[in-house]
Design an enzyme around this catalytic site. Sequence first.
Site, PDB file in Angstrom:
ATOM      1  N   VAL A   1      11.565   2.505  17.272  1.00 44.06           N
ATOM      2  CA  VAL A   1      10.872   1.947  18.435  1.00 44.06           C
ATOM      3  C   VAL A   1      10.553   0.470  18.169  1.00 44.06           C
ATOM      4  O   VAL A   1       9.914   0.131  17.168  1.00 44.06           O
ATOM      5  CB  VAL A   1       9.582   2.744  18.750  1.00 44.06           C
ATOM      6  CG1 VAL A   1       8.830   2.096  19.911  1.00 44.06           C
ATOM      7  CG2 VAL A   1       9.914   4.198  19.071  1.00 44.06           C
ATOM      8  N   LYS A   2      11.030  -0.365  19.090  1.00 48.35           N
ATOM      9  CA  LYS A   2      10.866  -1.822  18.923  1.00 48.35           C
ATOM     10  C   LYS A   2       9.693  -2.281  19.776  1.00 48.35           C
ATOM     11  O   LYS A   2       9.663  -2.045  20.997  1.00 48.35           O
ATOM     12  CB  LYS A   2      12.164  -2.495  19.342  1.00 48.35           C
ATOM     13  CG  LYS A   2      12.367  -3.902  18.843  1.00 48.35           C
ATOM     14  CD  LYS A   2      13.787  -4.353  19.213  1.00 48.35           C
ATOM     15  CE  LYS A   2      14.064  -5.774  18.834  1.00 48.35           C
ATOM     16  NZ  LYS A   2      15.305  -6.254  19.463  1.00 48.35           N
ATOM     17  N   LEU A   3       8.754  -2.946  19.115  1.00 51.99           N
ATOM     18  CA  LEU A   3       7.504  -3.360  19.771  1.00 51.99           C
ATOM     19  C   LEU A   3       7.276  -4.846  19.523  1.00 51.99           C
ATOM     20  O   LEU A   3       7.652  -5.358  18.456  1.00 51.99           O
ATOM     21  CB  LEU A   3       6.319  -2.606  19.148  1.00 51.99           C
ATOM     22  CG  LEU A   3       6.354  -1.082  19.175  1.00 51.99           C
ATOM     23  CD1 LEU A   3       5.434  -0.512  18.094  1.00 51.99           C
ATOM     24  CD2 LEU A   3       5.920  -0.574  20.554  1.00 51.99           C
TER      25      LEU A   3
ATOM     26  N   ALA B   1      15.192   0.473  19.874  1.00 49.52           N
ATOM     27  CA  ALA B   1      14.994   0.621  21.321  1.00 49.52           C
ATOM     28  C   ALA B   1      13.689  -0.081  21.683  1.00 49.52           C
ATOM     29  O   ALA B   1      12.615   0.361  21.273  1.00 49.52           O
ATOM     30  CB  ALA B   1      14.911   2.103  21.675  1.00 49.52           C
TER      31      ALA B   1
ATOM     32  N   THR C   1      18.843  -3.622  20.043  1.00 50.96           N
ATOM     33  CA  THR C   1      19.005  -3.943  21.469  1.00 50.96           C
ATOM     34  C   THR C   1      17.703  -4.589  21.925  1.00 50.96           C
ATOM     35  O   THR C   1      16.696  -4.519  21.227  1.00 50.96           O
ATOM     36  CB  THR C   1      19.254  -2.670  22.304  1.00 50.96           C
ATOM     37  OG1 THR C   1      18.085  -1.835  22.222  1.00 50.96           O
ATOM     38  CG2 THR C   1      20.471  -1.894  21.824  1.00 50.96           C
TER      39      THR C   1
END
Length: 215
Positions: free
Chosen positions: A82-84, A56, A27
């Site tokens: 965790v998307k960074l 996310a 996402t």
Amino acid sequence: MELYIDTANLAEIKEAHAMGVLDGVTTNPSLIAKEGIDYGKRLAEICEVVKGPVSAEVIATEYQAMLKEGRERAKIAPNIVVKLPCTVDGLRACKAFSDEGVKTNMTLCFQPLQALMVAKAGAYLVSPFIGRLDDVAEDGMVLIQQIRQIYDNYGLKTKILAASIRHNKHMVDCAMVGADVATVPFNVIQQFMKHPLTDSGLKKFIEDYKKAFGG
Ligand code: E4P
């Protein structure tokens, strides 16, 4: 090769999941904005359906705020990744999360050194954006090849997640050059099992059978 769906739409996720070959979900803030729903709530709903990695993305752009937001997101479900972004703050946060045992997906990767750095920081996934590079007259597939070569040279374990995929040819090329994962919009996934000769061949088989045996 793993297949993720690139959407925050629950109906699309459920339909793709029902095909039996979906490995995960990505996402991003734009996709969530399109759904007009609370990000945390939607992530929890997605994690109920898909047990593989669900990315996310943090909205924060500064290191400490990224850590805070990422830790909150990671509490939603054990399969949250965790998307960074591929920035210096994102790189620092990637290293911190890796040390804490939280998986990361490093997004908005547009050149090979970003991929090298995030792999050194322990990223679980790196997301090179093929379509957006093609849009500006660069060759997105060359980036995938470069990252593959660099990772193989040094035995780096970060998975290459080909993102910003727009059509079947992108998907075929990614599979040919060895991307580990592709994240694909639902309308493109729907094309993967299509060929006009399959449809016309099937129609003819059934017609011939019915002509001979009735029914
Ligand atoms: C990846 O994780 C992104 O969500 C996505 O692939 C971006 O694709 P776009 O260029 O079609 O927006």
